[in-house]
Design a protein around this motif. Sequence first.
Motif, PDB file in Angstrom:
ATOM      1  N   GLY A 287       0.820  -1.434  -0.081  1.00  0.00           N
ATOM      2  CA  GLY A 287      -0.036  -0.056   0.075  1.00  0.00           C
ATOM      3  C   GLY A 287       0.806   1.587   0.016  1.00  0.00           C
ATOM      4  N   THR A 288       2.084   1.233   0.250  1.00  0.00           N
ATOM      5  CA  THR A 288       2.903   2.301   0.117  1.00  0.00           C
ATOM      6  C   THR A 288       3.379   2.778  -1.144  1.00  0.00           C
ATOM      7  OG1 THR A 288       4.653   1.245   0.714  1.00  0.00           O
ATOM      8  CG2 THR A 288       3.785   1.934   2.611  1.00  0.00           C
ATOM      9  N   PRO A 289       3.829   3.982  -1.496  1.00  0.00           N
ATOM     10  CA  PRO A 289       4.277   4.160  -2.613  1.00  0.00           C
ATOM     11  C   PRO A 289       5.690   4.220  -2.878  1.00  0.00           C
ATOM     12  CG  PRO A 289       3.797   6.343  -1.489  1.00  0.00           C
ATOM     13  CD  PRO A 289       3.328   5.090  -0.651  1.00  0.00           C
ATOM     14  N   VAL A 290       6.405   3.727  -3.789  1.00  0.00           N
ATOM     15  CA  VAL A 290       7.669   3.477  -3.937  1.00  0.00           C
ATOM     16  C   VAL A 290       8.317   4.022  -5.469  1.00  0.00           C
ATOM     17  CG1 VAL A 290       9.502   1.671  -4.249  1.00  0.00           C
ATOM     18  CG2 VAL A 290       7.649   1.241  -2.859  1.00  0.00           C
ATOM     19  N   THR A 291       9.522   4.819  -5.216  1.00  0.00           N
ATOM     20  CA  THR A 291       9.977   5.170  -6.653  1.00  0.00           C
ATOM     21  C   THR A 291      11.326   4.722  -6.754  1.00  0.00           C
ATOM     22  OG1 THR A 291       8.502   7.040  -6.621  1.00  0.00           O
ATOM     23  CG2 THR A 291      10.906   7.283  -7.878  1.00  0.00           C
ATOM     24  N   LEU A 292      11.697   4.182  -7.919  1.00  0.00           N
ATOM     25  CA  LEU A 292      13.023   3.748  -8.204  1.00  0.00           C
ATOM     26  C   LEU A 292      13.532   4.563  -9.349  1.00  0.00           C
ATOM     27  CD1 LEU A 292      12.309  -0.278  -8.419  1.00  0.00           C
ATOM     28  CD2 LEU A 292      12.677   1.211  -6.629  1.00  0.00           C
ATOM     29  N   ARG A 293      14.809   4.870  -8.978  1.00  0.00           N
ATOM     30  CA  ARG A 293      15.604   5.741  -9.690  1.00  0.00           C
ATOM     31  C   ARG A 293      16.669   5.334 -10.891  1.00  0.00           C
ATOM     32  NH1 ARG A 293      20.153   9.926  -8.717  1.00  0.00           N
ATOM     33  NH2 ARG A 293      19.694  11.444 -10.430  1.00  0.00           N
TER      34      ARG A 293
END
Lengths: 115, 115
Positions: free
Chosen positions: A16-22
Amino acid sequence: DAGITQSPRHKVTETGTPVTLRCHQTENHRYMYWYRQDPGHGLRLIHYSYGVKDTDKGEVSDGYSVSRSKTEDFLLTLESATSSQTSVYFCATYSGLWDAYTEAFFGQGTRLTVV
Amino acid sequence: AQTVTQSQPEMSVQEAETVTLSCTYDTSENNYYLFWYKQPPSRQMILVIRQEAYKQQNATENRFSVNFQKAAKSFSLKISDSQLGDTAMYFCAFREPLGNEKLTFGTGTRLTIIP
């Protein structure tokens, strides 16, 4: 080695949490790709970009979004992480030059675990 | 959509022997690009060999060679005098022609070289 850096390299997050990969590149390559690698499925394309602000969907794009505001950075966002998104994520770049012998270069991969 | 099929999930061979990994693909395009990538336990993706579809001659890189059969849409990889360092996952990949540049992978073959 091609200058492609993925961050983070490992991440554990909750459902349920947002995740950003770079993905960051220093090669000035036009094309950038995000793949996920799962046993028995090989590498499957999530999204790719063919220029700044130009992106398109791959075969497994549901639940993922991307952004590319400058040539060197390609971000992959999981808006609301699910356990099915536990995977190893790879970024790749390709120059786009009209040369058949220009292959794609890959980052080191990001292992994401959603608990 | 283009598809890439690797029908051998796992293979093993004695050191110094020759092994062939198979790959077939489906496309309606006449010119395209094919690649074999190696992924050792380090997870890094390494290009092994590449082939441009309009070139009839099979590509060769030291102990690695391909058998490219365009009419049959087949692109197999032959590894001669196999070495322990060849132990890895091997992925066949197809790149669509200029303008699209999507890179599609097969599901991979896990190759083990036995001492």
